[in-house]
Design a protein around this motif. Structure first.
Motif, PDB file in Angstrom:
ATOM      1  N   LEU A 181       0.783  -1.232   0.000  1.00  0.00           N
ATOM      2  CA  LEU A 181       0.000   0.000   0.000  1.00  0.00           C
ATOM      3  C   LEU A 181       0.820   1.289   0.000  1.00  0.00           C
ATOM      4  CD1 LEU A 181      -2.860  -0.987   2.495  1.00  0.00           C
ATOM      5  CD2 LEU A 181      -2.944  -0.924  -0.009  1.00  0.00           C
ATOM      6  N   TYR A 182       1.974   1.297   0.648  1.00  0.00           N
ATOM      7  CA  TYR A 182       2.723   2.547   0.786  1.00  0.00           C
ATOM      8  C   TYR A 182       3.128   3.192  -0.546  1.00  0.00           C
ATOM      9  CZ  TYR A 182       3.135   2.621   5.905  1.00  0.00           C
ATOM     10  OH  TYR A 182       2.876   2.720   7.241  1.00  0.00           O
ATOM     11  N   PRO A 183       3.355   2.441  -1.625  1.00  0.00           N
ATOM     12  CA  PRO A 183       3.682   3.100  -2.901  1.00  0.00           C
ATOM     13  C   PRO A 183       2.586   4.023  -3.422  1.00  0.00           C
ATOM     14  CG  PRO A 183       4.316   0.787  -2.984  1.00  0.00           C
ATOM     15  CD  PRO A 183       3.512   0.973  -1.727  1.00  0.00           C
ATOM     16  N   PHE A 184       1.338   3.878  -2.932  1.00  0.00           N
ATOM     17  CA  PHE A 184       0.233   4.709  -3.410  1.00  0.00           C
ATOM     18  C   PHE A 184       0.242   6.112  -2.791  1.00  0.00           C
ATOM     19  CE2 PHE A 184      -1.370   0.440  -4.299  1.00  0.00           C
ATOM     20  CZ  PHE A 184      -1.854   0.599  -5.596  1.00  0.00           C
ATOM     21  N   ALA A 185       1.005   6.318  -1.720  1.00  0.00           N
ATOM     22  CA  ALA A 185       1.071   7.647  -1.097  1.00  0.00           C
ATOM     23  C   ALA A 185       1.962   8.566  -1.918  1.00  0.00           C
ATOM     24  CB  ALA A 185       1.607   7.534   0.325  1.00  0.00           C
ATOM     25  N   ASN A 186       1.638   9.857  -1.920  1.00  0.00           N
ATOM     26  CA  ASN A 186       2.459  10.825  -2.640  1.00  0.00           C
ATOM     27  C   ASN A 186       3.808  11.045  -1.973  1.00  0.00           C
ATOM     28  OD1 ASN A 186      -0.635  11.935  -2.985  1.00  0.00           O
ATOM     29  ND2 ASN A 186       0.547  12.047  -4.877  1.00  0.00           N
ATOM     30  N   ALA A 187       3.842  10.885  -0.660  1.00  0.00           N
ATOM     31  CA  ALA A 187       5.103  11.029   0.072  1.00  0.00           C
ATOM     32  C   ALA A 187       5.007  10.267   1.388  1.00  0.00           C
ATOM     33  CB  ALA A 187       5.428  12.497   0.339  1.00  0.00           C
ATOM     34  N   LEU A 188       6.151   9.872   1.903  1.00  0.00           N
ATOM     35  CA  LEU A 188       6.238   9.147   3.169  1.00  0.00           C
ATOM     36  C   LEU A 188       7.310   9.811   4.015  1.00  0.00           C
ATOM     37  CD1 LEU A 188       6.055   6.731   5.175  1.00  0.00           C
ATOM     38  CD2 LEU A 188       7.503   5.447   3.605  1.00  0.00           C
ATOM     39  N   SER A 189       6.940  10.218   5.231  1.00  0.00           N
ATOM     40  CA  SER A 189       7.922  10.818   6.136  1.00  0.00           C
ATOM     41  C   SER A 189       8.387   9.791   7.160  1.00  0.00           C
ATOM     42  CB  SER A 189       7.328  12.040   6.844  1.00  0.00           C
ATOM     43  OG  SER A 189       6.458  11.658   7.880  1.00  0.00           O
ATOM     44  N   VAL A 190       9.697   9.774   7.412  1.00  0.00           N
ATOM     45  CA  VAL A 190      10.298   8.888   8.412  1.00  0.00           C
ATOM     46  C   VAL A 190      11.184   9.725   9.315  1.00  0.00           C
ATOM     47  CG1 VAL A 190      10.188   6.861   6.912  1.00  0.00           C
ATOM     48  CG2 VAL A 190      12.244   8.308   6.880  1.00  0.00           C
ATOM     49  N   LEU A 191      11.722   9.101  10.358  1.00  0.00           N
ATOM     50  CA  LEU A 191      12.396   9.868  11.398  1.00  0.00           C
ATOM     51  C   LEU A 191      13.919   9.816  11.364  1.00  0.00           C
ATOM     52  CD1 LEU A 191      10.024   8.879  14.334  1.00  0.00           C
ATOM     53  CD2 LEU A 191      10.146  11.103  13.216  1.00  0.00           C
ATOM     54  N   SER A 192      14.492   8.900  10.573  1.00  0.00           N
ATOM     55  CA  SER A 192      15.942   8.742  10.625  1.00  0.00           C
ATOM     56  C   SER A 192      16.502   8.260   9.294  1.00  0.00           C
ATOM     57  CB  SER A 192      16.337   7.748  11.728  1.00  0.00           C
ATOM     58  OG  SER A 192      15.912   6.434  11.368  1.00  0.00           O
ATOM     59  N   LYS A 193      17.817   8.373   9.145  1.00  0.00           N
ATOM     60  CA  LYS A 193      18.498   7.899   7.932  1.00  0.00           C
ATOM     61  C   LYS A 193      18.346   6.390   7.769  1.00  0.00           C
ATOM     62  CE  LYS A 193      22.078  11.514   8.098  1.00  0.00           C
ATOM     63  NZ  LYS A 193      21.757  12.037   9.447  1.00  0.00           N
ATOM     64  N   VAL A 194      18.377   5.670   8.882  1.00  0.00           N
ATOM     65  CA  VAL A 194      18.204   4.214   8.823  1.00  0.00           C
ATOM     66  C   VAL A 194      16.838   3.866   8.252  1.00  0.00           C
ATOM     67  CG1 VAL A 194      18.040   2.111  10.210  1.00  0.00           C
ATOM     68  CG2 VAL A 194      19.797   3.802  10.728  1.00  0.00           C
ATOM     69  N   ASP A 195      15.797   4.542   8.735  1.00  0.00           N
ATOM     70  CA  ASP A 195      14.450   4.300   8.218  1.00  0.00           C
ATOM     71  C   ASP A 195      14.336   4.738   6.761  1.00  0.00           C
ATOM     72  OD1 ASP A 195      13.348   3.232  10.582  1.00  0.00           O
ATOM     73  OD2 ASP A 195      13.139   5.236  11.418  1.00  0.00           O
ATOM     74  N   LEU A 196      14.999   5.833   6.400  1.00  0.00           N
ATOM     75  CA  LEU A 196      14.975   6.311   5.020  1.00  0.00           C
ATOM     76  C   LEU A 196      15.518   5.254   4.065  1.00  0.00           C
ATOM     77  CD1 LEU A 196      14.650   8.674   2.941  1.00  0.00           C
ATOM     78  CD2 LEU A 196      17.023   9.277   3.479  1.00  0.00           C
ATOM     79  N   ASN A 197      16.644   4.653   4.421  1.00  0.00           N
ATOM     80  CA  ASN A 197      17.264   3.651   3.560  1.00  0.00           C
ATOM     81  C   ASN A 197      16.361   2.440   3.349  1.00  0.00           C
ATOM     82  OD1 ASN A 197      19.589   5.164   3.213  1.00  0.00           O
ATOM     83  ND2 ASN A 197      20.595   4.281   4.993  1.00  0.00           N
ATOM     84  N   TYR A 198      15.537   2.135   4.348  1.00  0.00           N
ATOM     85  CA  TYR A 198      14.612   1.006   4.218  1.00  0.00           C
ATOM     86  C   TYR A 198      13.377   1.399   3.403  1.00  0.00           C
ATOM     87  CZ  TYR A 198      11.175  -2.559   5.459  1.00  0.00           C
ATOM     88  OH  TYR A 198      10.215  -3.532   5.391  1.00  0.00           O
ATOM     89  N   TYR A 199      12.736   2.518   3.767  1.00  0.00           N
ATOM     90  CA  TYR A 199      11.437   2.852   3.188  1.00  0.00           C
ATOM     91  C   TYR A 199      11.518   3.419   1.773  1.00  0.00           C
ATOM     92  CZ  TYR A 199       8.779   1.880   7.411  1.00  0.00           C
ATOM     93  OH  TYR A 199       8.163   1.244   8.460  1.00  0.00           O
ATOM     94  N   LYS A 200      12.670   3.955   1.380  1.00  0.00           N
ATOM     95  CA  LYS A 200      12.753   4.483   0.015  1.00  0.00           C
ATOM     96  C   LYS A 200      12.694   3.363  -1.019  1.00  0.00           C
ATOM     97  CE  LYS A 200      17.824   4.880  -0.161  1.00  0.00           C
ATOM     98  NZ  LYS A 200      18.948   5.853  -0.255  1.00  0.00           N
ATOM     99  N   LYS A 201      12.895   2.124  -0.585  1.00  0.00           N
ATOM    100  CA  LYS A 201      12.704   0.982  -1.480  1.00  0.00           C
ATOM    101  C   LYS A 201      11.213   0.733  -1.739  1.00  0.00           C
ATOM    102  CE  LYS A 201      16.755  -1.180   0.660  1.00  0.00           C
ATOM    103  NZ  LYS A 201      17.183  -2.265   1.573  1.00  0.00           N
ATOM    104  N   ILE A 202      10.376   1.197  -0.817  1.00  0.00           N
ATOM    105  CA  ILE A 202       8.928   0.997  -0.924  1.00  0.00           C
ATOM    106  C   ILE A 202       8.271   2.200  -1.592  1.00  0.00           C
ATOM    107  CG2 ILE A 202       6.802   0.598   0.384  1.00  0.00           C
ATOM    108  CD1 ILE A 202       8.493  -0.679   2.579  1.00  0.00           C
ATOM    109  N   ASN A 203       8.666   3.405  -1.171  1.00  0.00           N
ATOM    110  CA  ASN A 203       8.107   4.634  -1.741  1.00  0.00           C
ATOM    111  C   ASN A 203       9.274   5.570  -2.064  1.00  0.00           C
ATOM    112  OD1 ASN A 203       7.030   7.396  -1.896  1.00  0.00           O
ATOM    113  ND2 ASN A 203       5.089   6.505  -1.216  1.00  0.00           N
ATOM    114  N   LYS A 204       9.452   5.875  -3.346  1.00  0.00           N
ATOM    115  CA  LYS A 204      10.614   6.662  -3.764  1.00  0.00           C
ATOM    116  C   LYS A 204      10.587   8.080  -3.208  1.00  0.00           C
ATOM    117  CE  LYS A 204       8.578   8.100  -8.189  1.00  0.00           C
ATOM    118  NZ  LYS A 204       8.747   8.099  -9.664  1.00  0.00           N
ATOM    119  N   ASN A 205       9.399   8.578  -2.821  1.00  0.00           N
ATOM    120  CA  ASN A 205       9.289   9.920  -2.263  1.00  0.00           C
ATOM    121  C   ASN A 205       9.306   9.891  -0.734  1.00  0.00           C
ATOM    122  OD1 ASN A 205       9.116  11.210  -4.779  1.00  0.00           O
ATOM    123  ND2 ASN A 205       6.931  10.770  -4.904  1.00  0.00           N
TER     124      ASN A 205
END
Length: 339
Positions: A129-153
């Motif tokens: 489901l997360y790829p359908f969001a226009n953007a995804l906010s996370v709290l840290s660089k570690v989370d960014l590296n994981y979630y950018k594989k799911i949602n490029k924004n």
């Protein structure tokens, strides 16, 4: 700008506090609404110009979910919001389903570390489901590296500080604080073991918070005769921060660590385990130690209490770094993303 925040509840929690802080600040110049899915009164105070929406609650869990999705979709279509911001994964799933095919922009937000314990079905749903969001906010660089594989924004968006005025340069006591929920994720038993190691030190150890582990921790404290003062939840934590020289975080998982920001405003040296949140917040202005390493934590506390030059250097650096977590700066970044 017309903004809708969606969250499960507005009770006493970190993500809930972030939602209210952002909504209050943005409501000064924007049309802001908050939709929550419980009937309880908000724990945190909302500005009077914020519209609070409480949908109907059904007894049937299935009907409750279906009704939430349909009601939310109808609301968004009717009110024509410019942007919807959703908080936490279960609410993110619901909002994404409600907004499929709509033109309104959606920002979803994560407020825990990506590797924090979750039910088995949560991870696959995020990938679905997360790829359908226009953007995804996370709290840290570690989370960014994981979630950018799911949602490029995917972008990093830190939590704002909740302290209105800094209390720097106040008189301090040899007081070491733990502030947080008494749950296994926070690993509070480590704090008691550290206090037990440092019984010979001229220091007071205070645990602030409540939770499911309370009875177990009381028993551990008594059996070790560790001397930790356990005072439960308090309304005015700031009075304790003002007195304390050190704030300790012993967490096994921490998406960000709001207490680590609050402590900066009160000249408390932060000593924390190396969670993704702590590594994002603490640089040259605190001390990071290995998970569950009682000896390392004890040595760090002893060093800070015995070496005032080192303590003052850490505090000086923390004061320099504090402003990047101000509500004004964080809200400005949110507005930039929304636009």
């Amino acid at each position: 700008m017309k903004i809708l925040f969606v969250i499960t509840s507005l009770q006493n929690g970190g993500a809930e506090r972030v939602c209210v802080t952002l909504a209050n600040h943005l409501s000064k110049n924007n049309d802001v609404s908050i939709l929550k899915h419980d009937k309880n009164e908000p724990f945190y105070k909302l500005n009077s110009n914020i519209k609070l929406i409480n949908p109907h609650v059904f007894k049937s869990a299935f009907m409750r979910r279906i009704k939430k999705i349909s009601d939310l979709r109808s609301l968004i279509k009717r009110e024509k919001y410019d942007v919807v911001v959703s908080f936490m994964d279960s609410t993110n799933f619901l909002v994404i389903l409600a907004m499929l095919g709509l033109k309104t922009k959606l920002i979803i937000s994560e407020h825990t570390s990506y590797n924090a314990p979750k039910p088995f079905w949560v991870k696959p749903l995020k990938w679905l489901l997360y790829p359908f969001a226009n953007a995804l906010s996370v709290l840290s660089k570690v989370d960014l590296n994981y979630y950018k594989k799911i949602n490029k924004n995917t972008i990093i968006m830190h939590n704002p500080s909740f302290v209105n005025q800094c209390e720097w340069g106040t008189d301090k006591q040899n007081l070491v604080l733990f502030v947080g929920r008494l749950t296994s994720v926070k690993n509070p038993q480590m704090f008691i073991h550290v206090a037990n190691e440092l019984k010979a030190l001229n220091a007071e150890f205070v645990m602030i918070g409540d939770g499911v582990m309370k009875d177990e921790l009381v028993a551990l404290n008594q059996s070790l005769n560790a001397g930790v003062k356990m005072i439960g939840s308090v309304a005015d934590v700031s009075s304790w921060y003002k007195r304390a020289k050190i704030l300790v975080s012993t967490s096994n998982f921490e998406g960000f660590g709001n207490t680590l920001i609050e402590a900066m405003a009160f000249d408390c040296v932060r000593i924390s385990t190396k969670t993704s949140g702590a590594c994002e917040i603490i640089d040259n202005d605190g001390i990071l130690i290995d998970f569950n390493d009682v000896k390392q934590m004890s040595e760090a506390i002893k060093m800070v209490l015995n070496d005032d030059v080192k303590r003052q250097n850490l505090l000086k650096n923390a004061r320099k770094n504090y402003d990047k977590f101000s509500t004004e700066n964080i809200a400005k970044k949110w507005l930039e993303i929304m636009k």
